[in-house]
Design an enzyme around this catalytic site. Structure first.
Site, PDB file in Angstrom:
ATOM      1  N   GLU A   1      13.131 -14.308  21.011  1.00  7.89           N
ATOM      2  CA  GLU A   1      12.780 -15.451  20.183  1.00  7.89           C
ATOM      3  C   GLU A   1      12.915 -16.713  21.020  1.00  7.89           C
ATOM      4  O   GLU A   1      14.019 -17.196  21.253  1.00  7.89           O
ATOM      5  CB  GLU A   1      13.687 -15.534  18.949  1.00  7.89           C
ATOM      6  CG  GLU A   1      13.169 -16.530  17.960  1.00  7.89           C
ATOM      7  CD  GLU A   1      14.243 -17.334  17.282  1.00  7.89           C
ATOM      8  OE1 GLU A   1      13.927 -18.004  16.298  1.00  7.89           O
ATOM      9  OE2 GLU A   1      15.391 -17.314  17.738  1.00  7.89           O
TER      10      GLU A   1
ATOM     11  N   ASP B   1      17.718 -12.513  19.188  1.00  8.20           N
ATOM     12  CA  ASP B   1      17.808 -13.733  18.388  1.00  8.20           C
ATOM     13  C   ASP B   1      18.239 -14.898  19.280  1.00  8.20           C
ATOM     14  O   ASP B   1      19.103 -14.744  20.150  1.00  8.20           O
ATOM     15  CB  ASP B   1      18.847 -13.507  17.283  1.00  8.20           C
ATOM     16  CG  ASP B   1      19.069 -14.738  16.427  1.00  8.20           C
ATOM     17  OD1 ASP B   1      18.146 -15.110  15.692  1.00  8.20           O
ATOM     18  OD2 ASP B   1      20.173 -15.323  16.503  1.00  8.20           O
TER      19      ASP B   1
HETATM   20  C1  LM2 Z   1      17.780 -17.888  14.956  1.00  9.31           C
HETATM   21  N1  LM2 Z   1      17.045 -17.818  15.969  1.00  9.31           N
HETATM   22  O1  LM2 Z   1      17.234 -18.521  17.057  1.00  9.31           O
HETATM   23  C2  LM2 Z   1      17.461 -17.192  13.696  1.00  9.31           C
HETATM   24  O2  LM2 Z   1      16.134 -16.705  13.694  1.00  9.31           O
HETATM   25  C3  LM2 Z   1      17.742 -18.130  12.575  1.00  9.31           C
HETATM   26  O3  LM2 Z   1      17.416 -17.529  11.351  1.00  9.31           O
HETATM   27  C4  LM2 Z   1      19.229 -18.527  12.639  1.00  9.31           C
HETATM   28  O4  LM2 Z   1      19.524 -19.574  11.721  1.00  9.31           O
HETATM   29  C5  LM2 Z   1      19.631 -19.065  13.977  1.00  9.31           C
HETATM   30  N2  LM2 Z   1      18.845 -18.663  15.057  1.00  9.31           N
HETATM   31  C6  LM2 Z   1      21.057 -18.634  14.282  1.00  9.31           C
HETATM   32  O5  LM2 Z   1      21.099 -17.239  14.508  1.00  9.31           O
HETATM   33  C7  LM2 Z   1      19.949 -19.169  10.439  1.00  9.31           C
HETATM   34  C8  LM2 Z   1      19.700 -20.284   9.424  1.00  9.31           C
HETATM   35  C9  LM2 Z   1      20.728 -21.389   9.521  1.00  9.31           C
HETATM   36  C10 LM2 Z   1      22.130 -20.800   9.452  1.00  9.31           C
HETATM   37  C11 LM2 Z   1      22.263 -19.820  10.623  1.00  9.31           C
HETATM   38  C12 LM2 Z   1      23.617 -19.151  10.679  1.00  9.31           C
HETATM   39  O6  LM2 Z   1      18.382 -20.825   9.617  1.00  9.31           O
HETATM   40  O7  LM2 Z   1      20.534 -22.282   8.418  1.00  9.31           O
HETATM   41  O8  LM2 Z   1      23.093 -21.816   9.552  1.00  9.31           O
HETATM   42  O9  LM2 Z   1      21.299 -18.767  10.462  1.00  9.31           O
HETATM   43  O10 LM2 Z   1      23.900 -18.453   9.492  1.00  9.31           O
HETATM   44  C13 LM2 Z   1      24.081 -21.850   8.505  1.00  9.31           C
HETATM   45  C14 LM2 Z   1      23.979 -23.155   7.713  1.00  9.31           C
HETATM   46  C15 LM2 Z   1      24.327 -24.338   8.618  1.00  9.31           C
HETATM   47  C16 LM2 Z   1      25.730 -24.154   9.216  1.00  9.31           C
HETATM   48  C17 LM2 Z   1      25.786 -22.798   9.936  1.00  9.31           C
HETATM   49  C18 LM2 Z   1      27.185 -22.496  10.455  1.00  9.31           C
HETATM   50  O11 LM2 Z   1      22.669 -23.289   7.201  1.00  9.31           O
HETATM   51  O12 LM2 Z   1      24.299 -25.530   7.839  1.00  9.31           O
HETATM   52  O13 LM2 Z   1      25.953 -25.205  10.172  1.00  9.31           O
HETATM   53  O14 LM2 Z   1      25.399 -21.751   9.035  1.00  9.31           O
HETATM   54  O15 LM2 Z   1      28.102 -22.438   9.416  1.00  9.31           O
HETATM   55  C19 LM2 Z   1      27.130 -25.990   9.964  1.00  9.31           C
END
Ligand code: LM2
Ligand code: CA
Length: 476
Positions: free
Chosen positions: A212, A186
């Site tokens: 990725e 990831d």
């Molecule tokens: C990836 N690849 O590089 C994953 O495929 C992707 O799904 C991940 O994002 C990202 N990197 C981090 O591993 C997802 C999602 C985000 C989410 C993160 C962490 O797309 O929206 O972020 O996982 O759970 C969320 C909140 C964001 C916040 C963060 C930290 O949406 O607003 O930022 O958590 O609390 C303050």
């Protein structure tokens, strides 16, 4: 993975996104093994932030195998059961960062906070400090920020630090010791290739690895882009965008222009590329709405039949190592698997639905004949080169695999009636997109296709396709 049938390899894998370990195990036995899938990529198995959103799983609290999908015992049982069914397990490894937020308790009960994760253990010295946040302009011109600053809100591990590398290596080695056969790294783009290579060097063994890496200017400018393929395979996102543009007819593209994408879009060599029509990020990102017809970063179940046609193409066309995406229907970006806030959910076959508006139901894309039986097509034609690529107008294409397989895709709203040179020996074949031959040993008349003098006369319905191969010959 072991051969599917004597002399027939397994050549495609599936991501069972957010499935529980017990459900994956059952699916290996009933579906993935028999249909010829080589492997299943599972959601991040490590302890994670509590919460109902899917993305909590991308926020590790420790490397204990206790997650929403199940515990260590269930994980181990899954790996063994899948292996016995001929299916390898690949793990989505989140190693660039840890859970954000100030303090909390993870799914295994471990506490964390303020750059301290005692259950690993990591402390402040394990992270890039002082912390900084990746700015969007960094993706164009600041490679060092992309690798050493935080993805929004996610403490960035100092992956250059040998002690941190050892912790990550221990996690990956633990998974291998349980029988895991591969990893999706990831956020690999956010780890310097030489650091990733150093971690890999600390994890000996023969295993599959895909990274990725979403392409951007700073990667090209730094030259780093060429270093990732030296470590392992790489997710080819140009392919994802090609599928979307060609099948959805965006920006003036259409199926007849597919060869341009392979020739001009800077894709990695086939043996270095992992490809998919959609993944868990692209299918729900940048959507203009969450309803049928939605335009998102890639195709998804809102794309209807076209999603399946693109999967037929992906599995029929000899480029890359294909990953089928199978998750659940959603009506917002963040929506997690319904009713499963922390862990312990059971998939029952009746949860599978073909209604993309049934948010929360499993889509089971990998079970659809147009997908599952194309895995068989790819396996049977693995050694057969591409021949006779032909376009009939903008959105109808056909191609041949050696003298072993034939595919025709009608991405229009009208019937496509035509006589094709199939390249196949004369016989009666079963269209595997509408019938399960040869597994059932029976092919309904409507699915039978006679090849005479190498030619077949077909009438392909709107938004449909035909796939014939030598492993699905109707016995006289
Ligand atoms: C990836 N690849 O590089 C994953 O495929 C992707 O799904 C991940 O994002 C990202 N990197 C981090 O591993 C997802 C999602 C985000 C989410 C993160 C962490 O797309 O929206 O972020 O996982 O759970 C969320 C909140 C964001 C916040 C963060 C930290 O949406 O607003 O930022 O958590 O609390 C303050
Ligand atoms: Ca990083």
């Amino acid at each position: 993975a072991a051969d599917w049938k004597p002399g027939v390899p397994r050549t495609a894998y599936v991501n069972l996104f957010e499935w529980s370990w017990s459900s994956v195990a059952r699916e290996c036995v009933t579906e993935l093994g028999p249909k010829g899938y080589a492997a299943v990529q599972v959601s991040p198995p490590q302890e994670h932030l509590k919460g109902s959103e899917w993305w909590v799983r991308y926020q590790p609290v420790s490397y204990k195998l206790d997650s929403r999908s199940g515990n260590r015992r269930e994980f181990f049982a899954m790996v063994q059961i899948c292996k016995a069914a001929g299916v390898d397990v690949y793990v989505d490894a989140v190693i660039n960062h840890m859970a954000g937020g100030t303090t909390g308790v993870g799914t295994a009960g471990s506490t964390y906070g303020n750059y301290i994760y005692p259950a690993v253990p990591y402390d402040r010295s394990s992270f890039h400090t002082p912390s900084c946040s990746i700015a969007s302009s960094d993706y164009d011109n600041n490679r060092s920020n992309v690798t050493q600053c935080d993805l929004p809100g996610l403490p960035d591990l100092d992956t250059g630090n040998p002690a941190v590398q050892d912790r990550i290596a221990a996690y990956l080695k633990d998974l291998l010791s349980l029988g895991v056969k591969g990893f999706r790294i990831d956020a690999a783009k956010h780890i310097k290739p030489e650091e990733l290579a150093a971690i890999k060097a600390k994890v000996p063994g023969a295993y599959f690895l895909t990274q990725e890496v979403i392409k951007d200017g700073s990667l090209y400018n730094s030259g780093d882009i060429n270093k990732y393929p030296e470590i392992g395979t790489v997710n080819e996102f140009s392919y994802v965008y090609a599928m979307k543009n060609m099948f959805m007819n965006m920006y003036g593209f259409n199926l007849s222009r597919m060869p341009e994408a392979f020739a001009n879009w800077g894709m990695f060599p086939s043996n270095k590329a992992t490809v998919f029509v959609n993944n868990h990020d692209t299918e729900r990102k940048y959507c203009d709405k969450y309803a049928p017809g939605a335009q998102c970063d890639s195709m998804n179940t809102f794309s209807g039949d076209k999603l399946y046609l693109a999967n037929v193409f992906m599995l029929g066309y000899p480029y890359g190592y294909p990953q089928v995406m199978s998750g659940y229907y959603f009506n917002s970006h963040d929506m997690g698997p319904v009713g499963q806030p922390y862990k312990g959910f059971e998939l029952t076959p009746s949860n599978c639905s073909s209604d993309p508006t049934a948010a929360g139901k499993w889509d089971c894309v990998h079970r659809d004949k147009r997908v599952a039986n194309m895995v068989g097509f790819r396996n049977f034609t693995a050694a057969s080169p591409l021949r006779r690529w032909a376009a009939d107008g903008e959105n109808r294409i056909s191609f041949v695999r050696g003298n072993k397989g034939f595919v025709a895709i009608n991405n229009t709203t009208d019937v496509w009636a035509k006589t094709f040179a199939t390249g196949l020996p004369d016989a009666t074949y079963c269209n595997v997109l509408t019938s399960d031959q040869p597994e059932t040993g029976f092919c309904p008349a409507a699915a039978q296709v006679k090849v005479v003098g190498g030619q077949a006369t077909l009438s392909i319905p709107a938004n449909a396709a035909v796939a014939l191969h030598f492993g699905a010959v109707v016995q006289p």
